[in-house]
Write a protein that holds these residues in place. Structure first.
Motif, PDB file in Angstrom:
ATOM      1  N   ALA A   1      -3.601  11.170  28.614  1.00 32.85           N
ATOM      2  CA  ALA A   1      -4.026  10.607  27.296  1.00 32.85           C
ATOM      3  C   ALA A   1      -4.955   9.201  27.976  1.00 32.85           C
ATOM      4  N   ALA A   2      -4.350   8.802  29.195  1.00 35.29           N
ATOM      5  CA  ALA A   2      -4.817   7.329  29.941  1.00 35.29           C
ATOM      6  C   ALA A   2      -6.250   7.878  30.379  1.00 35.29           C
TER       7      ALA A   2
ATOM      8  N   LEU B   1      -8.442   8.105  27.511  1.00 36.70           N
ATOM      9  CA  LEU B   1      -8.851   6.733  26.930  1.00 36.70           C
ATOM     10  C   LEU B   1      -9.827   5.980  27.993  1.00 36.70           C
TER      11      LEU B   1
ATOM     12  N   ASN C   1     -10.773   4.386  18.150  1.00 42.43           N
ATOM     13  CA  ASN C   1      -9.896   5.386  17.187  1.00 42.43           C
ATOM     14  C   ASN C   1      -8.925   5.815  18.150  1.00 42.43           C
TER      15      ASN C   1
ATOM     16  N   GLN D   1      -7.797   4.765  20.924  1.00 44.34           N
ATOM     17  CA  GLN D   1      -7.060   3.494  21.259  1.00 44.34           C
ATOM     18  C   GLN D   1      -6.081   3.396  20.241  1.00 44.34           C
ATOM     19  N   LYS D   2      -6.452   3.378  18.972  1.00 45.55           N
ATOM     20  CA  LYS D   2      -5.367   2.906  17.519  1.00 45.55           C
ATOM     21  C   LYS D   2      -4.438   4.017  17.724  1.00 45.55           C
TER      22      LYS D   2
ATOM     23  N   THR E   1      -3.345   5.863  20.625  1.00 44.46           N
ATOM     24  CA  THR E   1      -2.228   5.753  21.586  1.00 44.46           C
ATOM     25  C   THR E   1      -1.464   4.690  21.013  1.00 44.46           C
ATOM     26  N   LEU E   2      -1.989   3.576  20.740  1.00 46.57           N
ATOM     27  CA  LEU E   2      -1.136   2.450  20.830  1.00 46.57           C
ATOM     28  C   LEU E   2       0.030   2.722  19.996  1.00 46.57           C
TER      29      LEU E   2
ATOM     30  N   GLN F   1       1.806   5.216  20.022  1.00 47.45           N
ATOM     31  CA  GLN F   1       2.708   6.084  21.235  1.00 47.45           C
ATOM     32  C   GLN F   1       3.583   5.156  21.867  1.00 47.45           C
ATOM     33  N   THR F   2       2.891   3.907  22.291  1.00 47.97           N
ATOM     34  CA  THR F   2       3.383   3.034  23.251  1.00 47.97           C
ATOM     35  C   THR F   2       4.088   1.834  22.356  1.00 47.97           C
ATOM     36  N   GLY F   3       3.667   1.620  21.238  1.00 48.81           N
ATOM     37  CA  GLY F   3       4.113   0.472  20.654  1.00 48.81           C
ATOM     38  C   GLY F   3       5.610   0.109  20.268  1.00 48.81           C
TER      39      GLY F   3
ATOM     40  N   LEU G   1       7.774   1.328  22.333  1.00 49.29           N
ATOM     41  CA  LEU G   1       8.558   1.017  23.769  1.00 49.29           C
ATOM     42  C   LEU G   1       8.253  -0.668  24.015  1.00 49.29           C
ATOM     43  N   PHE G   2       7.504  -1.339  23.703  1.00 51.24           N
ATOM     44  CA  PHE G   2       7.134  -2.826  23.573  1.00 51.24           C
ATOM     45  C   PHE G   2       8.115  -3.402  22.747  1.00 51.24           C
TER      46      PHE G   2
ATOM     47  N   THR H   1      11.333  -3.292  24.289  1.00 53.19           N
ATOM     48  CA  THR H   1      11.583  -4.037  25.408  1.00 53.19           C
ATOM     49  C   THR H   1      11.734  -5.567  24.952  1.00 53.19           C
ATOM     50  N   ALA H   2      11.001  -6.032  23.886  1.00 52.95           N
ATOM     51  CA  ALA H   2      10.932  -7.386  23.229  1.00 52.95           C
ATOM     52  C   ALA H   2      12.417  -7.637  22.951  1.00 52.95           C
TER      53      ALA H   2
END
Lengths: 327, 129
Positions: free
Chosen positions: B23-24, B27, B70, B72-73, B75-76, B78-80, B82-83, B86-87
């Motif tokens: 995916a990286a 993108l 699109n 980017q939206k 994949t975000l 998927q990783t949202g 995780l952030f 962490t927060a």
């Protein structure tokens, strides 16, 4: 009615004999964590806050960068006689909102270091000594009131104060060490997350696209002769005592070679800004890794060497400055 | 021996894929395409002579940009989380450290409170003297 009796003033020596072994035990206990340097911990807290702040500027697109890119997008479409691309702008908005929400990680990191700094610079161990002495005085006052005697000699109260200070100092060091471990474990997770290739691309490519939008809008304005290159000529020549003449703009418009030369410099600067985005991200990741190392050293009681960390932070700040510089 | 004939005509290139596109990487490739398309806009638009040509240039560039944004939206999403996690963990850590600082203060406060109580007892005792 039985009258309460209190130890006589001379009994301070007895208390002293009782307190000495306690003091010894406390010193022994404190010996386990004496290697941790409290001042180093306070400095690490300050550095951690700097890292969090610098990372926010380098990783995330600022409101200004975002607004410039959106205005550039509108400019291209209006220039070509097209309507404002609402669907595209909505998509930009969604991505920016999602990425901005991730800023909270660094805001929290800054909060963590603020709390760590406060813990390291906490003066409670010093305060407790005067509190204990104050308490001793209060007890003596009470005893004098009810019995007209003193229960604690001045030296006993002071020794008790010293012991309390040692206990609290040892406790504070232990707390700092525990907090450092807590932070380090989270930094490791953050580092893994930031090093994820997908996360890296998400963060850098959006910023690059925003920067390219603006760069292209500037180039289009330049092509139509709308921009005055005098400030750029000034920057290129000021250090040796020159500045653009009052008719510089007219000359540039008439002379293709000069125009192409200046366009080359402009393109170089714009391209440089876009290239710095990836470097800025990479440096942010490096600083997180360096912070982890410094925490390990702090916990082991080793001397902290901030030179590498400060070098990266300085680089980060330079990139931030470069990206936000108004040429 | 005959020298090899140089071919100056444009050639058709094919991208050989091993069937595994991360995916990286995807993108990154989409972003590179949209950046390149946007970078080409000033020259392309200034060369256009009619509005329909400009429309075509803008539409092609927008297709590249939409493909990137699109993706980017997606994949975000998927990783949202995780952030977010962490927060949350950092928030908990901050609260724990603040609590430790509070505990240190509590020890001092407790002693001060004892001193105050003793002084109060002293004033009360005076009433019985």
């Amino acid at each position: 009615m039985n009258k309460i009796t209190y130890p006589q003033p001379g009994s301070g020596a007895l208390s002293f004999r009782v307190l000495l072994p306690v003091l010894f035990l406390i010193l022994l206990f404190e010996g386990c964590s004496t290697s941790l340097n409290v001042q180093n911990a306070a400095n690490l807290g300050t550095t951690g806050k700097e890292v969090a702040k610098a990372s926010i500027s380098n990783i995330f697109a600022s409101d200004c960068e975002y607004r410039n890119a959106i205005e550039a997008e509108i400019f291209f479409h209006s220039y070509a006689g097209q309507e404002t691309p609402e669907a595209l702008l909505d998509a930009y908005h969604d991505v920016q909102a999602e990425l901005v929400a991730r800023k909270v990680v660094f805001t929290q990191l800054s909060d963590v270091y603020k709390a760590f700094s406060e813990l390291a610079s906490n003066t409670a161990p010093t305060e407790i000594k005067s509190s204990i002495i104050g308490f001793g005085n209060a007890v003596n006052e009470y005893a004098a009131t009810v019995n007209n005697t003193k229960t604690l000699s001045k030296s006993t109260a002071e020794i008790a104060g010293e012991i309390a200070q040692l206990i609290l100092s040892a406790r504070k060091k232990q707390m700092i060490s525990q907090s450092s471990v807590l932070i380090r474990e989270r930094l490791i997770k953050l580092s893994i997350l930031l090093e994820d290739p997908l996360v890296q691309k998400q963060m850098t490519t959006f910023k690059q696209n925003l920067a390219q939008n603006r760069a292209s809008a500037i180039q289009l304005l330049w092509k139509h002769g709308l921009l005055d290159p005098s400030p750029m000529i000034n920057q290129m020549t000021t250090d040796i005592g020159f500045k653009a003449g009052s008719d510089a703009l007219t000359i540039v418009r008439k002379n293709n070679r000069i125009r192409d030369g200046l366009e080359g410099v402009m393109t170089y600067r714009l391209k440089g800004k876009i290239e710095q985005i990836e470097k800025g991200y990479g440096n942010s990741v490096k600083t997180v890794r360096e912070l982890i190392k410094e925490h390990e050293k702090l916990e082991k009681g080793e001397a902290l060497t901030y030179s590498r960390l400060h070098q990266i932070i300085t680089e980060l700040q330079k990139i931030t400055e470069l990206l936000s510089r108004k040429h | 021996m005959t020298s090899k004939k140089q071919i100056n005509e444009p050639t058709i290139q094919s991208i050989v894929m091993d069937g595994h596109l991360e995916a990286a990487e995807a993108l990154g490739a989409l972003s590179a395409a949209s950046v390149a398309a946007t970078a080409a806009l000033p020259v392309a638009l200034s060369k256009c002579e009619t509005e329909s040509q400009m429309e075509k240039v803008i539409a092609d560039r927008d297709r590249c940009m939409l493909a990137y944004i699109n993706s980017q939206k997606k994949t975000l999403q998927q990783t949202g989380p995780l952030f977010e996690r962490t927060a949350k963990e950092l928030e908990i850590a901050a609260a724990e450290i603040k609590q430790k600082t509070q505990n240190l203060h509590n020890a001092v406060d407790a002693v001060n409170l004892m001193a105050d109580i003793t002084r109060l007892a002293c004033s009360l005792a005076l009433a019985f003297c």
